[in-house]
Scaffold this motif. Structure first.
Motif, PDB file in Angstrom:
ATOM      1  N   ALA C 352     -21.318 -32.812 -22.223  1.00  0.00           N
ATOM      2  CA  ALA C 352     -19.815 -32.828 -21.516  1.00  0.00           C
ATOM      3  C   ALA C 352     -20.452 -32.059 -20.190  1.00  0.00           C
ATOM      4  N   VAL C 353     -21.063 -31.548 -19.738  1.00  0.00           N
ATOM      5  CA  VAL C 353     -21.234 -31.945 -18.313  1.00  0.00           C
ATOM      6  C   VAL C 353     -21.479 -32.878 -17.819  1.00  0.00           C
ATOM      7  N   PRO C 553     -20.598 -24.298 -20.765  1.00  0.00           N
ATOM      8  CA  PRO C 553     -20.092 -22.483 -20.861  1.00  0.00           C
ATOM      9  C   PRO C 553     -19.207 -22.741 -22.791  1.00  0.00           C
ATOM     10  N   TRP C 554     -18.970 -21.684 -22.492  1.00  0.00           N
ATOM     11  CA  TRP C 554     -19.004 -21.285 -24.414  1.00  0.00           C
ATOM     12  C   TRP C 554     -17.527 -22.796 -24.313  1.00  0.00           C
ATOM     13  N   THR C 555     -16.400 -22.155 -23.710  1.00  0.00           N
ATOM     14  CA  THR C 555     -15.022 -22.362 -24.360  1.00  0.00           C
ATOM     15  C   THR C 555     -15.716 -24.297 -24.076  1.00  0.00           C
ATOM     16  N   HIS C 556     -16.187 -25.311 -24.103  1.00  0.00           N
ATOM     17  CA  HIS C 556     -17.605 -26.870 -23.827  1.00  0.00           C
ATOM     18  C   HIS C 556     -17.912 -26.503 -24.894  1.00  0.00           C
ATOM     19  N   GLY C 557     -18.347 -25.765 -25.507  1.00  0.00           N
ATOM     20  CA  GLY C 557     -19.463 -25.948 -27.420  1.00  0.00           C
ATOM     21  C   GLY C 557     -21.132 -25.672 -27.021  1.00  0.00           C
TER      22      GLY C 557
END
Lengths: 458, 381, 580
Positions: C352-353, C553-557
């Motif tokens: 994601a990052v 973060p948790w929003t992105h797994g």
């Protein structure tokens, strides 16, 4: 997204049982606040159709969280949204300490905020430490470093926020309430992002899409009542743009009325205004012709409709007051698809001696509300329909800004244009198909407008 | 017309020429050759072999693998099909009508049996502008709950879970045509005994009754191997498009009615059926009697495109440069008209009242100014 | 397509040859690029059939796969490809310059200057078309996870030594080519169509032969006719005279020539393996025949590629091209370092990052490229002026003024007469380049009245314009709407739009005048000067830093799977008949 109980409530009500909008909205709000304040989940998602009281909800949730002693950060997408929220918060509770984190540019925030004693504004987060609530844009929050995470956040206009913007700020909070309107314009990127299509964290997708892909069990709510849209508009907007998540108007037929002090002179603009006053919708149709974007005749027609609306002394009756209230220039908006169209309409209005009317693109009208709107149809006079012009969100924004009536100005021939639009869209594996389709939504709106058609006659 | 051709109708719905020729079943490829403007189409035998060998591999074990793949992708928590759980009815019958009837019967039996079944190359028909088109999907799977899934097998790869979006889009449109044809069959199969007016719409939903799923299974080679992998594709949008296009095709009678008396696209082939004898001028006149809506995208979707391009260029139509150029040109439809508008009259003339002309004049003046500055000052300050 | 480009295309139709879209070359061209013209087997985009490769236009190396279904032959092809390309890629690795860069000291956490190596030049790969770029990516993906016998003695089908390494480099080049304005891997069709407008559509421009026919038609032949010939003229056997730029072959070639030749090759090979007398000679003959056939399909495109290079070299390089090429050199150097450090091959999918970082970097690169091209090229700037994103004109008045701060700073008011129609609103930021190359900032004050005093600006768009917003816009980029996103300066044309052509605008200079009370000489334009102001920044910077992948973060797994193998993903499974 199909929310559980408000949808069922609305559906039942459609079946004929009496519908109490206030009670339905209150139930939804209570459930949202319960999950936000006392739920076990890290996130709560709220879908808010146009004018469903999103700002009211955000202000109320913010105050309750603050009252519960939970430091709160609020993330909005634009400075105008941030200023508006801070103003509402400070107005609702003049004793509530609110921080406005802003950029270091000149004139970074609306000076109106300086009038609130409880609002502190700064470009440095350290200056705002200890305040109950700190509000800023996602872009500014992304630069905040080395701070203790906030216990709670509210992310406003979350559907207009890009996934990568959420990635940049999500480390700042432990839990969050995500609020937004899924029917408005989607975020976009100026460069290709196809290589990430189908990934749960596609950085170009909306923040809510990513959030729910990774946290599918988060509670999802929906505000079931539009307080802005009149009874004449809510069913069309709901069916055309929110086919799986219907909502209702908070007011009944006849509760909103538009009247004129001066009788019609029989011209096209006057007749379309009468039609719109009567039915909530009016289509002023110009003869079919291929035109450039700034079609001078269509622009002139738009300006003329606004001029006559003011000249005829339009007055609005609504649940807000028993007496008719004059529809002044600041209660009127003109919506267009393109900036140059807006500029041309402004020039035309200036030429007719009209000032004070908001003229803007769909992008910039998002979140705003007026009594009467005059819309230059995005497909009017076009030789072809492009993805830009067919985008559902664009038409949805333009068709859902009004409390009383909406007049659409358009060249004839849009139905044929839609029919001849090629349908050869590429398909990405793993990407959820978005509904409604722009084509279908455009046809639905057009079919409805056709019942309120007035031919152009100067 | 096959499903691919039907799906391709959506590529340029505004073209009356294509609608008429397709609706009338004219061989556009032969017509284009006779006109002296053959299409750069054709299939390599390598591609053909590759497609066939992959499909054979996918179906090698009587469809058990295919059904297992489908079941995995459904992710609905239902029980996986065990060994020998998949029926593979024999669909052979003489002629397309016979095969269509045989397919309908097999679908009815499989649906009633309430077990998995794989129909290998079934045949379904669809009414296209008044005459039946026979279509042959790669496979149709009947689920134990009585629902049907269209299976499309393609030989382009899915690499790391993604595939060429243009090719997937084409496969989705093609599958939507099969889905639509199957819905007509389902409406008959699912008809309640009481005979209450069953339509495709009412046939959806009720468990145990025939219904066609609106998610198709696309099977492709995985990465660089010959192993199959698959994804479900939502074809609801493509279905809506196909329905619209078929409805529009019924209008070809209106188009045909507007043609000059006696217009025909007969090539007057020689007795061996190979050489057209009709004079090119005559044929060209017949084709030109129906209006075309040429755009460069046609080159990859229509056999007649090279001819239409030549005519469009000869007429100087702006669309020959791409659909996108029209947006800012307003009522100017030819290259000559645009160039005249751009360059006639002094650059600083007062507005003409036509924003397209004004913008073109400014564009021409700016362009000329910049080009005149070559090769001297290259930076702008 | 912008109106000015549309107009250029129509001029090309009228003139019968392509018309310039630029006055300079906006991409770096290496003195010694490596050209790569690949062909694939029809129906199987991943199975190479052959290639011409090399840095010498007169002596390309021909590589073929006589039977694409044969794994050994495919591996031999890839090994030869690596033999040709890898030394070229490596040849730039050791000549370095030292650059100073700020890095975080792991002990103190402070930013300290360090000397780092930057390769003095970088290798450049040229392919014929966009499909060629996609093929480079596909090759890279298929090669980088292969294992050599040295890496893994157990591997069932060991790849030749350099194959996985070349896979990593091709992956890097393929990924870098997605960055706007980057030049490590370029396709000729994209390069040429950036610089010339043909009289055909962008779709047709994807055929290199046809595109070149418009830009440089044979003497006396109109471009349209030359392009049509290049695209579709066939010989008496029905074969294209100018085969497509690949990597796909023409079906007629496959069916008429290639398939029979391949069958002869297969038959001879089978006989040779059985020791049939004379089969070896027949096999050599069959292979030579295949080489000839494949070369016949590749050579016209090879020559076209270099023809295109010649045409591009005739254009002078834009002033800011070298600055962007330096970023390509950084990119090459960084990958060199990763390979040297023994890092695993690039993963199959970005986390994601990384995905967000790449998107942000590309958006910044796009904005920089757009600004650079406009500043380097009056013809590109003309397009921006037409779009209302810049204006040029003559200074008609200069009025000195100072800020009201304790130490007053110069804030002169400049009146500019222009026929352009910029999308201005009050306080919109403006930028221009000074004679010494530095940037100067200003802000729009309003339209000048006839008496010379400044009136108010556009009616709308005053509050809430903020340069930091709008990185993530909403809406859909149509060029004229929403490119700056919500909250960006998308304000009004304002009242002045009603005026006729030739308006006077007042701009307040806000920077670029030095530190003193009096502006530095030459930093304030004088009456009669021609100036060009842009609404876009000249050196747009990137967005904020993102968290480390470990802090996703948790929003992105949450953080990526820590259990992932450290040496990278497992190699692709192999089957008996797999391709590549």
């Amino acid at each position: 997204m199909i929310g559980a109980d408000p949808a069922a409530g609305a559906a039942r009500a459609r079946g004929g049982e009496p519908f109490d909008p206030s009670a339905a909205a209150a139930r939804a709000t209570e459930a949202i606040l319960r999950d936000t304040l006392h739920g076990a989940d890290r996130g709560v998602v709220v879908d808010s159709p146009p004018g469903a009281g999103k700002s009211t909800l955000v202000v109320r949730a913010a105050r309750e969280l603050a009252a519960a002693g939970r430091p709160l950060m609020v993330v909005a997408q634009t400075n105008a949204q941030v200023d508006d929220l801070v103003d509402r918060l400070a107005t609702a509770d003049p004793d509530l300490p609110v921080g406005r984190l802003h950029s270091s540019d000149p004139h970074p925030y609306d000076p109106v905020l300086d009038g609130h004693a409880s609002v502190r504004a700064s470009a440095k987060i350290a200056d705002l430490a200890g305040l109950d609530i700190v509000v800023s844009t996602a872009a500014k929050w992304a630069h905040v470093r080395d701070v203790e995470p906030w216990r709670h956040a509210i992310v406003d206009e979350a559907y207009q926020m890009r996934s990568d913007a959420l990635l940049a700020v999500a480390g700042l909070f432990e839990r969050a309430l995500f609020v937004g309107d899924p029917g408005q314009l989607d975020p976009f990127s100026v460069v290709g992002a196809d290589q990430w299509a189908g990934l749960s964290y596609d950085p170009s997708a909306s923040a809510v899409t990513t959030l729910l892909a990774h946290n599918p069990r988060l509670p999802q709510h929906r505000l079931p009542v539009s307080w802005r849209l009149p009874a004449s508009a809510a069913p069309l907007v709901s069916d055309a743009f929110y086919p799986y998540t219907p909502f209702r108007s908070g007011t009944g037929h006849g509760e909103r009325r538009l009247s004129f002090g001066v009788a019609s002179d029989g011209s096209g603009p006057d007749r379309v205004l009468d039609e719109a006053a009567e039915s909530g919708w009016g289509l002023l149709e110009l003869p079919a012709r291929r035109t450039p974007r700034t079609d001078p005749e269509a622009v002139a027609a738009v300006a003329q409709v606004v001029r006559r609306l003011l000249d005829r002394g339009a007055a609005a009756v609504s649940e807000r007051s028993d007496e008719p209230v004059p529809v002044t220039a600041d209660r009127i908006a003109v919506g267009t698809a393109h900036r140059d169209q807006a500029a041309a309409v402004r020039a035309a209005l200036t030429g007719l001696g009209v000032s004070g009317v908001t003229v803007d693109t769909a992008n910039r009208l998002q979140g705003r509300e007026f009594d009467v709107t005059v819309v230059l149809h995005p497909l009017s006079g076009r030789p072809d329909a492009t993805a830009f012009h067919l985008e559902t969100g664009r038409l949805c924004v333009l068709a859902s800004r009004h409390r009383q009536a909406c007049v659409v100005v358009c060249r004839a021939g849009v139905a044929e244009l839609l029919d001849e639009h090629p349908s050869t869209e590429p398909v990405q594996l793993g990407v959820t198909v978005k509904f409604p389709d722009g084509w279908e939504a455009n046809h639905a709106v057009l079919a409805h407008l056709a019942e309120h058609r007035v031919a152009w006659r100067p | 017309m096959d499903a691919r051709a039907l799906a391709a109708l959506a590529a340029n719905p505004g073209c009356r020429r294509r609608a008429l020729l397709d609706g009338a079943g004219v061989d556009k490829g032969a017509l284009a050759r006779a006109l002296g403007a053959p299409a750069n189409f054709g299939q390599s035998q390598f591609a053909h072999q590759r497609g066939n060998s992959f499909e054979a591999r996918v179906k090698a074990d009587g469809g058990a693998d295919l059904v297992r793949l489908l079941h995995e992708r459904l992710r609905d928590g239902s029980e996986a099909p065990g060994p020998g759980a998949v029926a593979t009815p024999d669909l052979s019958a003489p002629g397309p009508q016979g095969r269509t009837a045989r397919t309908a019967l097999a679908l009815r039996e499989a649906t009633e049996a309430g077990r998995w079944a794989l129909l290998d190359h079934p045949m379904v028909s669809l009414d296209v502008a008044g005459s039946p088109a026979f279509l042959e999907p790669d496979a149709v799977v009947v689920h134990p709950d009585g629902s049907w899934t269209v299976v499309e097998i393609k030989s382009f790869p899915m690499v790391d879970g993604s595939a060429d979006p243009a090719k997937v889009g084409a496969a989705a449109r093609q599958s939507a045509v099969y889905t639509l044809a199957l819905e007509r069959v389902a409406a008959m199969v699912g008809e309640p005994p009481e005979g209450a007016g069953a339509t495709a719409d009412t046939a959806r939903g009720a468990p145990g009754r025939a219904r066609v799923r609106h998610q198709v299974l696309l099977v492709c080679p995985k990465d660089f191997s010959n192993l199959p992998t698959a994804e479900m594709i939502d074809v609801r949008k493509q279905l809506a498009v196909t329905r619209r296009q078929l409805d529009r095709l019924t209008r070809i009678e209106e188009i045909a009615a507007a043609l000059p008396e006696g217009t025909t696209f007969d090539l007057r082939l020689t007795d061996d059926g190979r050489t057209p004898t009709r004079p090119v001028e005559e044929l060209t006149a017949a084709v030109d009697a129906v209006e075309a809506a040429y755009a460069p995208e046609c080159l990859s979707t229509c056999e007649l495109a090279a001819h239409c391009r030549a005519r469009s260029r000869a007429a100087g139509l702006v669309e020959a440069l791409g659909r996108g150029v029209r947006g800012e040109l307003g009522g100017l439809t030819t290259v000559a008209a645009v160039l005249t508008a751009a360059t006639d009259g002094p650059a600083d003339a007062s507005p003409t009242g036509d924003p397209a002309v004004d913008a073109l004049r400014r564009a021409a003046a700016l362009r000329a100014e910049a080009l005149a500055s070559r090769p001297g000052a290259v930076s702008c300050r | 397509m912008s109106l000015i480009t549309t107009l250029a295309r129509m001029e090309a139709v009228r003139e019968g040859r392509a018309q310039p879209l630029t006055t300079v070359r906006h991409r770096h061209l290496s003195e010694r690029p490596l050209a790569f013209v690949p062909l694939t087997t029809a129906g199987e985009a991943g199975a190479p059939l052959g290639a011409l490769v090399g840095t010498d236009r007169d002596a390309p190396r021909l590589l073929i796969v006589a039977q694409p279904r044969d794994r050994d032959l495919r591996f031999a092809f890839l090994a030869e490809l690596a033999e040709e390309i890898q030394p070229y890629l490596d040849s730039y690795a050791d000549e370095v310059e030292l650059e100073e860069r700020k890095e975080t000291d792991p002990e103190t956490g402070k930013k300290v200057p360090v000397q780092v190596e930057l390769c003095a030049d970088a290798p450049q790969l040229l392919v014929p078309s966009a499909a060629g770029v996609a093929f480079v990516r596909l090759l890279g993906r298929s090669m980088r996870f292969r294992r050599t016998a040295e890496q893994d003695p157990e591997t069932p089908f060991p790849a030749p030594a350099r194959v996985p390494l070349l896979g990593r480099w091709l992956t890097h080049y393929g990924e870098r080519s997605r960055v706007p304005g980057s030049c490590l891997l370029l396709s000729l069709t994209e390069l040429l169509s950036r610089h010339w407008a043909t009289g055909q559509s962008p779709l047709e421009d994807q055929h290199l032969g046809s595109l070149l026919a418009w830009i440089d038609p044979p003497e006396g032949v109109p471009g349209a006719e030359a392009a049509l010939r290049a695209e579709s003229e066939r010989d008496e056997d029905g074969l294209l005279r100018c085969p497509p730029a690949g990597p796909a072959t023409d079906p007629a070639f496959d069916n008429q020539l290639l398939a029979p030749a391949m069958s002869r090759y297969d038959a001879a090979r089978a006989e040779a393996s059985q020791g049939v007398a004379g089969a070896e000679a027949r096999l050599r003959l069959a292979e030579a025949e295949l080489r000839g056939l494949i070369a016949s399909q590749l050579r016209p495109t090879w020559d076209a590629l270099w023809h295109g290079v010649d045409l591009l070299r005739s254009l002078p390089e834009g002033a800011r091209v070298a600055e962007r090429w330096k970023r390509d050199r950084w990119s090459y150097t960084a990958h060199r370092d990763r390979v040297r450090a023994g890092e695993p091959p690039q993963p199959k999918r970005d986390d994601a990052v990384t995905a967000a970082q790449k998107l942000a970097a590309r958006e910044t690169a796009q904005a920089q490229l757009d600004a650079h091209e406009a500043l380097d090229d009056p013809l590109v700037m003309a397009g921006r002026r037409l779009a209302g994103e810049a204006f040029a004109g003559e200074v008609t008045d200069v009025e000195m003024a100072w800020s009201e701060a304790r130490v007053p700073r110069p804030r002169p008011l400049i009146t500019v007469r222009t026929e352009d129609r910029p999308h201005l609103a009050e306080r919109v930021k403006l930028h221009r380049v000074l004679a010494d190359g530095r940037a100067q900032s200003g802000e729009f004050v309003g339209f000048a009245r006839t008496d010379g005093a400044a009136g108010t600006g556009g009616a709308d768009g005053a509050a809430g314009t903020d340069g930091t917003d709008g990185a993530a816009g909403t809406g859909g980029a149509d060029g004229t709407d929403g490119t700056t996103g919500t909250g960006g300066a998308d304000g009004a044309g304002g009242a002045g739009d009603a005026d006729g052509p030739g308006r006077a605008l007042v701009v307040r200079l806000t920077g670029g005048m030095g530190r003193g009370k009096q502006p530095e000489p030459g930093s304030v334009p004088e009456k009669g000067d021609r100036v060009c102001w842009t609404l876009f920044e000249h050196a747009p910077r990137g967005g904020p830093e993102l968290p480390d992948p470990e802090s996703t973060p948790w929003t992105h797994g949450g953080p990526p799977d820590a259990a992932a193998p450290a040496h990278g993903p497992e190699p692709d499974p192999m089957t008996e008949e797999d391709y590549l």
